[in-house]
Design a protein around this motif. Structure first.
Motif, PDB file in Angstrom:
ATOM      1  N   GLN A 350       0.717  -1.170   0.124  1.00 30.23           N
ATOM      2  CA  GLN A 350       0.020   0.072   0.035  1.00 30.23           C
ATOM      3  C   GLN A 350       0.941   1.149   0.008  1.00 30.23           C
ATOM      4  O   GLN A 350       0.588   2.275  -0.515  1.00 30.23           O
ATOM      5  CB  GLN A 350      -0.819  -0.094   1.118  1.00 30.23           C
ATOM      6  N   THR A 351       2.013   1.063   0.623  1.00 35.50           N
ATOM      7  CA  THR A 351       3.032   2.443   0.760  1.00 35.50           C
ATOM      8  C   THR A 351       3.480   2.591  -0.665  1.00 35.50           C
ATOM      9  O   THR A 351       3.816   3.647  -1.092  1.00 35.50           O
ATOM     10  CB  THR A 351       3.960   2.133   1.835  1.00 35.50           C
ATOM     11  N   LEU A 352       4.204   1.540  -1.197  1.00 44.12           N
ATOM     12  CA  LEU A 352       5.002   1.709  -2.406  1.00 44.12           C
ATOM     13  C   LEU A 352       4.205   1.750  -3.765  1.00 44.12           C
ATOM     14  O   LEU A 352       4.689   1.932  -4.596  1.00 44.12           O
ATOM     15  CB  LEU A 352       6.078   0.569  -2.378  1.00 44.12           C
ATOM     16  N   ARG A 353       2.801   1.509  -3.849  1.00 44.62           N
ATOM     17  CA  ARG A 353       2.287   1.199  -5.058  1.00 44.62           C
ATOM     18  C   ARG A 353       1.777   2.713  -5.624  1.00 44.62           C
ATOM     19  O   ARG A 353       1.406   2.919  -6.668  1.00 44.62           O
ATOM     20  CB  ARG A 353       0.654   0.573  -4.683  1.00 44.62           C
ATOM     21  N   ARG A 400       6.042   2.868   6.385  1.00 42.80           N
ATOM     22  CA  ARG A 400       4.985   2.008   6.817  1.00 42.80           C
ATOM     23  C   ARG A 400       5.058   0.494   6.055  1.00 42.80           C
ATOM     24  O   ARG A 400       5.320   0.654   4.767  1.00 42.80           O
ATOM     25  CB  ARG A 400       3.587   2.420   6.343  1.00 42.80           C
ATOM     26  N   GLY A 401       5.055  -0.524   6.815  1.00 40.46           N
ATOM     27  CA  GLY A 401       5.370  -1.827   6.210  1.00 40.46           C
ATOM     28  C   GLY A 401       7.097  -2.139   6.003  1.00 40.46           C
ATOM     29  O   GLY A 401       7.402  -3.200   5.606  1.00 40.46           O
ATOM     30  N   TYR A 402       7.752  -1.505   7.052  1.00 39.32           N
ATOM     31  CA  TYR A 402       9.034  -1.578   6.804  1.00 39.32           C
ATOM     32  C   TYR A 402       9.749  -2.917   7.489  1.00 39.32           C
ATOM     33  O   TYR A 402      10.894  -3.315   6.893  1.00 39.32           O
ATOM     34  CB  TYR A 402      10.023  -0.634   7.674  1.00 39.32           C
ATOM     35  N   ARG A 403       8.749  -3.552   7.981  1.00 39.45           N
ATOM     36  CA  ARG A 403       9.269  -5.180   8.406  1.00 39.45           C
ATOM     37  C   ARG A 403       9.403  -5.895   7.395  1.00 39.45           C
ATOM     38  O   ARG A 403       9.946  -7.082   7.200  1.00 39.45           O
ATOM     39  CB  ARG A 403       8.523  -5.512   9.564  1.00 39.45           C
ATOM     40  N   ASP A 404       8.567  -5.618   6.298  1.00 40.16           N
ATOM     41  CA  ASP A 404       8.613  -6.638   5.001  1.00 40.16           C
ATOM     42  C   ASP A 404       9.835  -6.091   4.086  1.00 40.16           C
ATOM     43  O   ASP A 404       9.783  -6.789   2.801  1.00 40.16           O
ATOM     44  CB  ASP A 404       7.535  -6.678   4.314  1.00 40.16           C
ATOM     45  N   LEU A 405      10.766  -5.266   4.485  1.00 38.30           N
ATOM     46  CA  LEU A 405      11.668  -4.599   3.416  1.00 38.30           C
ATOM     47  C   LEU A 405      12.557  -5.882   3.296  1.00 38.30           C
ATOM     48  O   LEU A 405      13.096  -5.988   1.913  1.00 38.30           O
ATOM     49  CB  LEU A 405      12.450  -3.526   3.953  1.00 38.30           C
ATOM     50  N   ALA A 406      13.122  -6.722   4.118  1.00 37.00           N
ATOM     51  CA  ALA A 406      13.855  -7.708   3.714  1.00 37.00           C
ATOM     52  C   ALA A 406      13.575  -8.765   2.742  1.00 37.00           C
ATOM     53  O   ALA A 406      14.326  -9.163   1.877  1.00 37.00           O
ATOM     54  CB  ALA A 406      14.450  -8.490   5.073  1.00 37.00           C
ATOM     55  N   ALA A 407      12.370  -9.116   2.798  1.00 38.24           N
ATOM     56  CA  ALA A 407      11.664  -9.975   1.682  1.00 38.24           C
ATOM     57  C   ALA A 407      11.759  -9.097   0.382  1.00 38.24           C
ATOM     58  O   ALA A 407      12.157  -9.891  -0.788  1.00 38.24           O
ATOM     59  CB  ALA A 407      10.290 -10.400   1.931  1.00 38.24           C
ATOM     60  N   LEU A 408      11.518  -7.782   0.399  1.00 35.14           N
ATOM     61  CA  LEU A 408      11.666  -7.192  -0.997  1.00 35.14           C
ATOM     62  C   LEU A 408      12.937  -7.219  -1.652  1.00 35.14           C
ATOM     63  O   LEU A 408      13.086  -7.100  -2.601  1.00 35.14           O
ATOM     64  CB  LEU A 408      11.093  -5.814  -0.920  1.00 35.14           C
TER      65      LEU A 408
END
Length: 424
Positions: A350-353, A400-408
């Motif tokens: 939602q943040t990066l779209r 927002r949602g930075y915890r999923d950055l490693a997967a990205l």
């Protein structure tokens, strides 16, 4: 072991702190009865006496006790002179106590050096402008001085000169700041339009989710030349653009062209909000709600291939009656689905779209510069925007949602590996 009268252990050589005695003349208490400046007048008069006591203490440390002969002294009292100190966002005159070396030359008193420093004045000026105080109204924003006191550095021209110098210095330091230690894997680029000027901004996100305004470039349009200059500046300052980096941009073809030319491993994602807006502008009002729902349904699918098929089917359905909307939807369609192909979902998706995070920064810049009625030149524009960014960066929150950055980041690195395998 006995304790001394100062409360320290005897033999440790600790002295009691200096004590400043302040005497308040009785007429001063009459000032407290005035509603407008009473307490402030009391504080100023008290502060003036405290400063005088501190200066005398410093001078005694240098010259020894007053009226006590000392042939071995290295400094002597030299009366007083007019000086200025910073007080509440302005400069006010005070009597400065002086000391000189026995062999000649002025000695500085630490207490006066602290009081005369311009850092508080500079900080007060920047803060006033940040909250919207116009330079011509700066003096009115300060607490009034007691009757008879003079002040300096509060006129429109003085405030303007001070802001120009401060903003230019900070901008120069910021634009030269090395970026080698910034582990930036996401860059959002957008342009700010000011009449005939366009300021291209690059906002980076590091692997921990912290946001950094990386650079800006001034031009007349968001053309490829300006974008290449911005990316070249990032490289020269140490940012690693040879590894896969996710670029989030709007629909400007020049930006995409420049990014692909300057960063061969760049992964591009086009703002879905811009794409939706462009498509809907080609349609009549009655059709917009249904097409908007169809677009949003496709963009929220986790399967990029399925989303692409649905969008292609939507474009085919619009072809006969609204070919402009169909063409707009097909143009760069694959780039709007980059996040789905990378497996991004949830809050990070939602943040990066969209480019909303940099457009929020653009809004803060616009608010900061709202009192400027006439931009004299591009240099003035860049200085003000630099000051606005400096003010805004202190209030940045984590992505927002930075915890999923490693997967990205792992997904970005896989795209580089897949590209190398295809080349091999």
């Amino acid at each position: 072991m006995k304790e001394s009268r100062t409360g320290s252990v005897a033999g440790e050589g600790l002295a009691s702190p200096p004590v400043a005695t302040v005497q308040l003349p009785l007429p001063l208490w009459d000032a407290v009865t005035t509603v407008r400046e009473g307490f402030f007048a009391l504080c100023i008069a008290t502060g003036q006496q405290v400063l005088a006591a501190l200066m005398e203490h410093d001078r005694q440390q240098l010259c020894g006790p007053k009226n006590v002969p000392n042939p071995a002294r290295t400094a002597y009292r030299a009366g007083s002179a007019t000086g200025e100190v910073t007080l509440g966002g302005r400069r006010v005159p005070v009597r400065r106590l002086r000391a000189r070396r026995a062999d000649g030359g002025e000695l500085g008193l630490p207490s006066f050096a602290f009081a005369t420093a311009r850092d508080p004045l500079n900080a007060r000026t920047l803060e006033a402008i940040a909250i919207g105080v116009a330079t011509r109204k700066y003096a009115r924003s300060l607490d009034p001085l007691p009757t008879g006191w003079r002040q300096r550095s509060v006129s429109k021209s003085a405030v303007s000169r001070r802001f120009v110098a401060l903003s230019a210095t900070r901008l120069t330091a910021w634009l030269a700041q090395p970026l080698g230690d910034c582990d930036v894997r996401i860059i959002v680029i957008d342009g700010l339009h000011f009449r005939e000027h366009v300021i291209l901004l690059a906002l980076g996100v590091d692997s921990q989710g912290q946001k950094h305004v990386l650079a800006l470039r001034e031009g007349s349009t968001e053309n490829a030349t300006v974008c290449r200059a911005l990316l070249t500046d990032l490289r020269e300052r140490g940012l690693d653009l040879d590894r896969p980096v996710l670029f989030v941009v709007d629909g400007a073809p020049a930006l995409r062209k420049a990014i692909r030319a300057a960063c061969p491993r760049a992964v591009l994602h086009r703002c879905q909000i811009h794409k939706r807006r462009n498509v809907l502008e080609h349609l009549p009002e009655a059709m917009r709600p249904s097409v908007r729902r169809a677009l949003e349904d496709a963009y929220h699918l986790g399967d990029a291939a399925l989303a692409e098929r649905r969008l292609a089917r939507l474009a085919a359905g619009l072809e006969a009656t609204h070919p402009g909307a169909a063409h707009s939807l097909r143009e760069g369609l694959a780039d709007t689905l980059t996040l789905q192909r990378l497996g991004v979902s949830g809050a990070l998706y939602q943040t990066l779209r969209s480019t909303n995070m940099i457009e929020n920064l653009n809004g803060l810049v616009g608010h900061f510069t709202r009192n400027v009625r006439r931009w004299r030149n591009g240099g003035m524009l860049v200085r003000w925007i630099g000051a606005a960014i400096d003010d805004a960066q202190g209030r940045f929150r984590k992505l927002r949602g930075y915890r999923d950055l490693a997967a990205l980041i792992r997904a970005l690195d896989r795209t580089a590996m897949d590209s190398r395998k295809e080349v091999a």
